[in-house]
Design a protein around this motif. Structure first.
Motif, PDB file in Angstrom:
ATOM      1  N   ASN A  33       0.827  -1.203   0.000  1.00 15.51           N
ATOM      2  CA  ASN A  33       0.000   0.000   0.000  1.00 15.51           C
ATOM      3  C   ASN A  33       0.863   1.256   0.000  1.00 15.51           C
ATOM      4  O   ASN A  33       2.095   1.193   0.101  1.00 15.51           O
ATOM      5  N   ALA A  34       0.222   2.408  -0.081  1.00 16.07           N
ATOM      6  CA  ALA A  34       0.936   3.681  -0.207  1.00 16.07           C
ATOM      7  C   ALA A  34       1.788   3.991   1.025  1.00 16.07           C
ATOM      8  O   ALA A  34       2.872   4.565   0.910  1.00 16.07           O
ATOM      9  N   VAL A  35       1.327   3.589   2.194  1.00 16.14           N
ATOM     10  CA  VAL A  35       2.079   3.858   3.422  1.00 16.14           C
ATOM     11  C   VAL A  35       3.394   3.090   3.419  1.00 16.14           C
ATOM     12  O   VAL A  35       4.448   3.627   3.774  1.00 16.14           O
ATOM     13  N   ASP A  36       3.342   1.833   3.015  1.00 14.97           N
ATOM     14  CA  ASP A  36       4.562   1.017   2.960  1.00 14.97           C
ATOM     15  C   ASP A  36       5.559   1.606   1.972  1.00 14.97           C
ATOM     16  O   ASP A  36       6.765   1.651   2.239  1.00 14.97           O
ATOM     17  N   GLU A  37       5.066   2.046   0.840  1.00 21.60           N
ATOM     18  CA  GLU A  37       5.941   2.622  -0.172  1.00 21.60           C
ATOM     19  C   GLU A  37       6.544   3.936   0.313  1.00 21.60           C
ATOM     20  O   GLU A  37       7.715   4.229   0.063  1.00 21.60           O
ATOM     21  N   GLU A  38       5.771   4.701   1.057  1.00 16.90           N
ATOM     22  CA  GLU A  38       6.275   5.964   1.590  1.00 16.90           C
ATOM     23  C   GLU A  38       7.419   5.726   2.572  1.00 16.90           C
ATOM     24  O   GLU A  38       8.430   6.441   2.556  1.00 16.90           O
ATOM     25  N   LEU A  39       7.297   4.712   3.426  1.00 22.63           N
ATOM     26  CA  LEU A  39       8.369   4.385   4.372  1.00 22.63           C
ATOM     27  C   LEU A  39       9.637   3.985   3.627  1.00 22.63           C
ATOM     28  O   LEU A  39      10.748   4.356   4.021  1.00 22.63           O
ATOM     29  N   LEU A  40       9.467   3.230   2.556  1.00 20.24           N
ATOM     30  CA  LEU A  40      10.605   2.814   1.736  1.00 20.24           C
ATOM     31  C   LEU A  40      11.328   4.019   1.157  1.00 20.24           C
ATOM     32  O   LEU A  40      12.561   4.122   1.210  1.00 20.24           O
ATOM     33  N   GLY A  60      13.778   7.599  13.710  1.00 23.66           N
ATOM     34  CA  GLY A  60      12.662   8.508  13.888  1.00 23.66           C
ATOM     35  C   GLY A  60      12.306   9.283  12.638  1.00 23.66           C
ATOM     36  O   GLY A  60      11.146   9.646  12.435  1.00 23.66           O
ATOM     37  N   LEU A  61      13.287   9.545  11.784  1.00 24.34           N
ATOM     38  CA  LEU A  61      13.022  10.289  10.557  1.00 24.34           C
ATOM     39  C   LEU A  61      12.139   9.479   9.611  1.00 24.34           C
ATOM     40  O   LEU A  61      11.362  10.043   8.842  1.00 24.34           O
ATOM     41  N   VAL A  62      12.241   8.153   9.655  1.00 28.63           N
ATOM     42  CA  VAL A  62      11.361   7.287   8.867  1.00 28.63           C
ATOM     43  C   VAL A  62      10.059   7.039   9.629  1.00 28.63           C
ATOM     44  O   VAL A  62       8.979   7.093   9.063  1.00 28.63           O
ATOM     45  N   ASP A  63      10.165   6.753  10.932  1.00 32.18           N
ATOM     46  CA  ASP A  63       9.016   6.584  11.823  1.00 32.18           C
ATOM     47  C   ASP A  63       8.059   5.500  11.331  1.00 32.18           C
ATOM     48  O   ASP A  63       6.861   5.729  11.142  1.00 32.18           O
ATOM     49  N   ALA A  64       8.608   4.303  11.124  1.00 27.04           N
ATOM     50  CA  ALA A  64       7.784   3.168  10.702  1.00 27.04           C
ATOM     51  C   ALA A  64       6.895   2.698  11.849  1.00 27.04           C
ATOM     52  O   ALA A  64       7.290   2.737  13.012  1.00 27.04           O
ATOM     53  N   SER A  65       5.705   2.238  11.518  1.00 27.05           N
ATOM     54  CA  SER A  65       4.757   1.807  12.548  1.00 27.05           C
ATOM     55  C   SER A  65       5.269   0.609  13.331  1.00 27.05           C
ATOM     56  O   SER A  65       4.930   0.418  14.498  1.00 27.05           O
ATOM     57  N   TYR A  66       6.108  -0.220  12.702  1.00 31.01           N
ATOM     58  CA  TYR A  66       6.621  -1.410  13.372  1.00 31.01           C
ATOM     59  C   TYR A  66       7.890  -1.142  14.182  1.00 31.01           C
ATOM     60  O   TYR A  66       8.399  -2.028  14.864  1.00 31.01           O
ATOM     61  N   ALA A  67       8.417   0.079  14.099  1.00 40.01           N
ATOM     62  CA  ALA A  67       9.657   0.408  14.811  1.00 40.01           C
ATOM     63  C   ALA A  67       9.354   0.690  16.280  1.00 40.01           C
ATOM     64  O   ALA A  67       8.681   1.671  16.609  1.00 40.01           O
ATOM     65  N   ILE A  68       9.851  -0.182  17.145  1.00 43.69           N
ATOM     66  CA  ILE A  68       9.622  -0.054  18.585  1.00 43.69           C
ATOM     67  C   ILE A  68      10.964   0.180  19.271  1.00 43.69           C
ATOM     68  O   ILE A  68      11.923  -0.558  19.028  1.00 43.69           O
ATOM     69  N   PRO A  69      11.063   1.195  20.130  1.00 39.54           N
ATOM     70  CA  PRO A  69      12.341   1.470  20.798  1.00 39.54           C
ATOM     71  C   PRO A  69      12.787   0.299  21.664  1.00 39.54           C
ATOM     72  O   PRO A  69      11.970  -0.390  22.275  1.00 39.54           O
ATOM     73  N   GLU A  87      13.998  -1.427  24.883  1.00 38.80           N
ATOM     74  CA  GLU A  87      13.709  -1.097  26.278  1.00 38.80           C
ATOM     75  C   GLU A  87      14.925  -0.503  26.989  1.00 38.80           C
ATOM     76  O   GLU A  87      14.790   0.309  27.907  1.00 38.80           O
ATOM     77  N   ILE A  88      16.116  -0.918  26.572  1.00 41.46           N
ATOM     78  CA  ILE A  88      17.337  -0.419  27.208  1.00 41.46           C
ATOM     79  C   ILE A  88      17.482   1.089  27.018  1.00 41.46           C
ATOM     80  O   ILE A  88      18.019   1.790  27.873  1.00 41.46           O
ATOM     81  N   ILE A  89      16.988   1.594  25.883  1.00 39.67           N
ATOM     82  CA  ILE A  89      17.122   3.023  25.566  1.00 39.67           C
ATOM     83  C   ILE A  89      16.246   3.865  26.478  1.00 39.67           C
ATOM     84  O   ILE A  89      16.601   4.986  26.854  1.00 39.67           O
ATOM     85  N   GLY A  90      15.066   3.346  26.825  1.00 39.05           N
ATOM     86  CA  GLY A  90      14.197   4.057  27.765  1.00 39.05           C
ATOM     87  C   GLY A  90      13.305   5.111  27.151  1.00 39.05           C
ATOM     88  O   GLY A  90      12.850   6.019  27.856  1.00 39.05           O
ATOM     89  N   THR A  91      13.052   5.026  25.853  1.00 39.15           N
ATOM     90  CA  THR A  91      12.151   5.978  25.199  1.00 39.15           C
ATOM     91  C   THR A  91      10.852   5.283  24.823  1.00 39.15           C
ATOM     92  O   THR A  91      10.786   4.055  24.716  1.00 39.15           O
ATOM     93  N   GLU A  92       9.806   6.088  24.599  1.00 41.39           N
ATOM     94  CA  GLU A  92       8.507   5.537  24.235  1.00 41.39           C
ATOM     95  C   GLU A  92       8.293   5.534  22.725  1.00 41.39           C
ATOM     96  O   GLU A  92       7.510   4.735  22.213  1.00 41.39           O
ATOM     97  N   LYS A  93       8.965   6.437  22.020  1.00 43.05           N
ATOM     98  CA  LYS A  93       8.812   6.528  20.573  1.00 43.05           C
ATOM     99  C   LYS A  93      10.187   6.602  19.922  1.00 43.05           C
ATOM    100  O   LYS A  93      11.131   7.140  20.508  1.00 43.05           O
ATOM    101  N   VAL A  94      10.265   6.095  18.686  1.00 39.78           N
ATOM    102  CA  VAL A  94      11.552   6.162  17.987  1.00 39.78           C
ATOM    103  C   VAL A  94      11.895   7.589  17.558  1.00 39.78           C
ATOM    104  O   VAL A  94      13.043   7.889  17.232  1.00 39.78           O
TER     105      VAL A  94
END
Length: 342
Positions: A121-128, A249-258, A260-267
Motif C-alpha cells: 500500500n501507499a504507506v509502505d511505499e512511503e516508508l521505503l 525517527g526520521l522514517v518513523d515506521a509503525s513497526y519500529a519499537i524502541p 527497552e534499554i534506551i528508555g524511550t517511548e517513541k523512535v
C-alpha cells in the motif's frame, strides 16, 4: 571501396557493436547515476515468502530499463534475507545475486541487497522512500557511505500464486565496492569495541544517528554497521559505515519499537549513543552538518516522490536538530553530559 576493404570495415564495426552489447555494467557508476531504473522481476514469490533458511537462492529473471533507454534482460537468482521484516512483511527483503553465467552484463554488480516495501500500500511505499532518502542525506555528509539506486519494480510470480504488483525499491551498494571506492578494504565479522574505530568517523556516525533519531545500531556486534580499513595504513583503526535506517525517527515506521534499554517511548525521541568527546571534537563534526544543512533540506524538499506533507514533516524533524546544534548549552547537554559511559 574494394570488396576486401568493405568486409574489413564491416567486421570491425560488427565486432565493436558485439562488444558493446556484452560490456558489463560499471558497478561504481551504477550507484553514482541518479536516474530511476524500471525493472521487471520474475521469480517464485511464494517460495521467497515461505523459505525459512538463510542464503537459499532460487532462479529469477530481471529486466532493467535504464534512463538512457538501455534495456538489459538477464537470468539471476534471489533469496529472502533479514530477520524481523522477513517474518513481518508481505514480501521480505531480498538478496539479488547477479553473479550468473546468464547475466553477462549485470554480473559485475555482484550480490546486492534489495530493500522493498513491507507491504504494497501507499504507506509502505512511503516508508521505503523515506529510508532511501536517509541514505542520500548521509551521502551528502560523508563519502565513506553506502550509495543506493532507486528502482520501480514490477513483480511477477512465475507460479501465478500471487497477483503481479509494482512498487518502488532500492539497491544498496556492495560493501566491497564501497570500500574500494574509498581506497579501503572490508573485513567481515570483525568484532571491535566502539572506541577502537576511527575517532572522528565514529563521532560523525553517532551525531548522524542522533540527527535521524536512530538507536538501532551497535559496533561491537556489527549491528547495522560495516567496518572498512584503510589500504594505505594497515595499523589505522577502521572507519564505521552505517546502514539500515528503517527504525529511525526520521522514517518513523509503525513497526519500529524502541529498545527497552534506551528508555524511550517513541523512535522519534532522540538519544545520543556516542561516547565522551571534547566540545572541540563535537563542534568540528557539527560544522560539517552545518555546512550541509541547506543541501540536506533542499534534498528533502525536492524529493517529489513523497507527498508534500511528508516532506514538510521530515524537514521539520531535521530542522529541530539544526536549531538545537546552534545552542551551546543544548549541545553540551546532549553530546557531552549525556554521552555513553559504557
Amino acid at each position: 571501396m574494394s570488396k576486401n576493404r568493405f568486409l574489413t570495415v564491416f567486421f570491425v564495426l560488427f565486432s565493436l557493436c558485439a562488444g558493446a552489447q556484452v560490456s558489463p555494467v560499471d558497478s561504481i557508476r551504477f550507484f553514482t547515476d541518479e536516474g530511476l531504473i524500471q525493472v521487471n522481476l520474475s521469480t517464485d514469490l511464494k517460495q521467497v515468502q515461505t523459505e525459512t533458511k538463510q542464503g537459499v537462492f532460487q532462479p529469477a529473471t530481471i529486466s532493467m530499463l535504464f534512463p538512457d533507454s538501455t534495456l538489459i534482460n538477464e537470468n539471476i537468482s534471489v533469496s529472502a534475507r533479514g530477520n524481523f521484516r522477513r517474518n513481518y512483511c508481505r514480501i521480505p527483503p531480498m538478496m539479488i545475486n547477479f553473479r550468473n553465467t546468464g547475466a553477462p552484463r549485470l554480473q559485475s554488480l555482484g550480490k546486492l541487497k534489495l530493500v522493498i516495501g513491507c507491504g504494497i500500500n501507499a504507506v509502505d511505499e512511503e516508508l521505503l522512500l523515506k529510508e532511501y532518502l536517509v541514505y542520500k542525506i548521509y551521502n551528502l555528509l560523508e563519502e565513506r557511505s553506502f550509495r543506493v539506486r532507486l528502482l520501480k519494480i514490477n513483480y511477477t510470480d512465475t507460479r501465478k500464486k500471487l497477483k503481479p504488483f509494482s512498487q518502488y525499491a532500492f539497491l544498496i551498494e556492495d560493501d566491497g565496492d564501497m570500500a574500494r571506492r574509498n581506497d579501503c578494504r572490508k573485513k567481515d565479522e570483525i568484532k571491535l569495541l566502539t572506541e577502537a574505530t576511527n575517532r572522528d568517523m565514529m563521532t560523525m556516525v553517532a551525531l548522524f544517528q542522533y540527527m535521524i533519531g536512530n538507536t538501532d545500531w551497535a559496533v561491537p556486534n556489527n549491528h547495522n554497521i560495516k567496518l572498512i580499513f584503510d589500504k594505505q595504513n594497515r595499523s589505522a583503526p577502521p572507519f564505521v559505515v552505517p546502514y539500515d535506517f528503517d527504525y529511525c525517527g526520521l522514517v518513523d515506521a509503525s513497526y519500529a519499537i524502541p529498545n527497552e534499554i534506551i528508555g524511550t517511548e517513541k523512535v522519534t525521541e532522540r538519544v545520543y549513543r556516542g561516547f565522551p568527546r571534547t566540545m572541540e571534537e563535537i563542534q568540528i563534526q557539527l560544522d560539517i552538518f552545518r555546512s550541509k544543512k541547506d543541501s540536506i533540506l533542499k534534498l528533502v524538499d525536492g524529493f517529489d516522490l513523497l507527498p508534500i506533507k511528508t516532506r514538510k514533516e521530515m524537514a521539520a524533524y531535521l530542522q529541530d536538530f539544526f536549531s538545537m546544534i546552534e545552542d551551546k548549552k543544548a549541545v553540551k547537554m546532549a553530546f557531552i553530559d549525556n554521552a555513553r559511559v559504557n
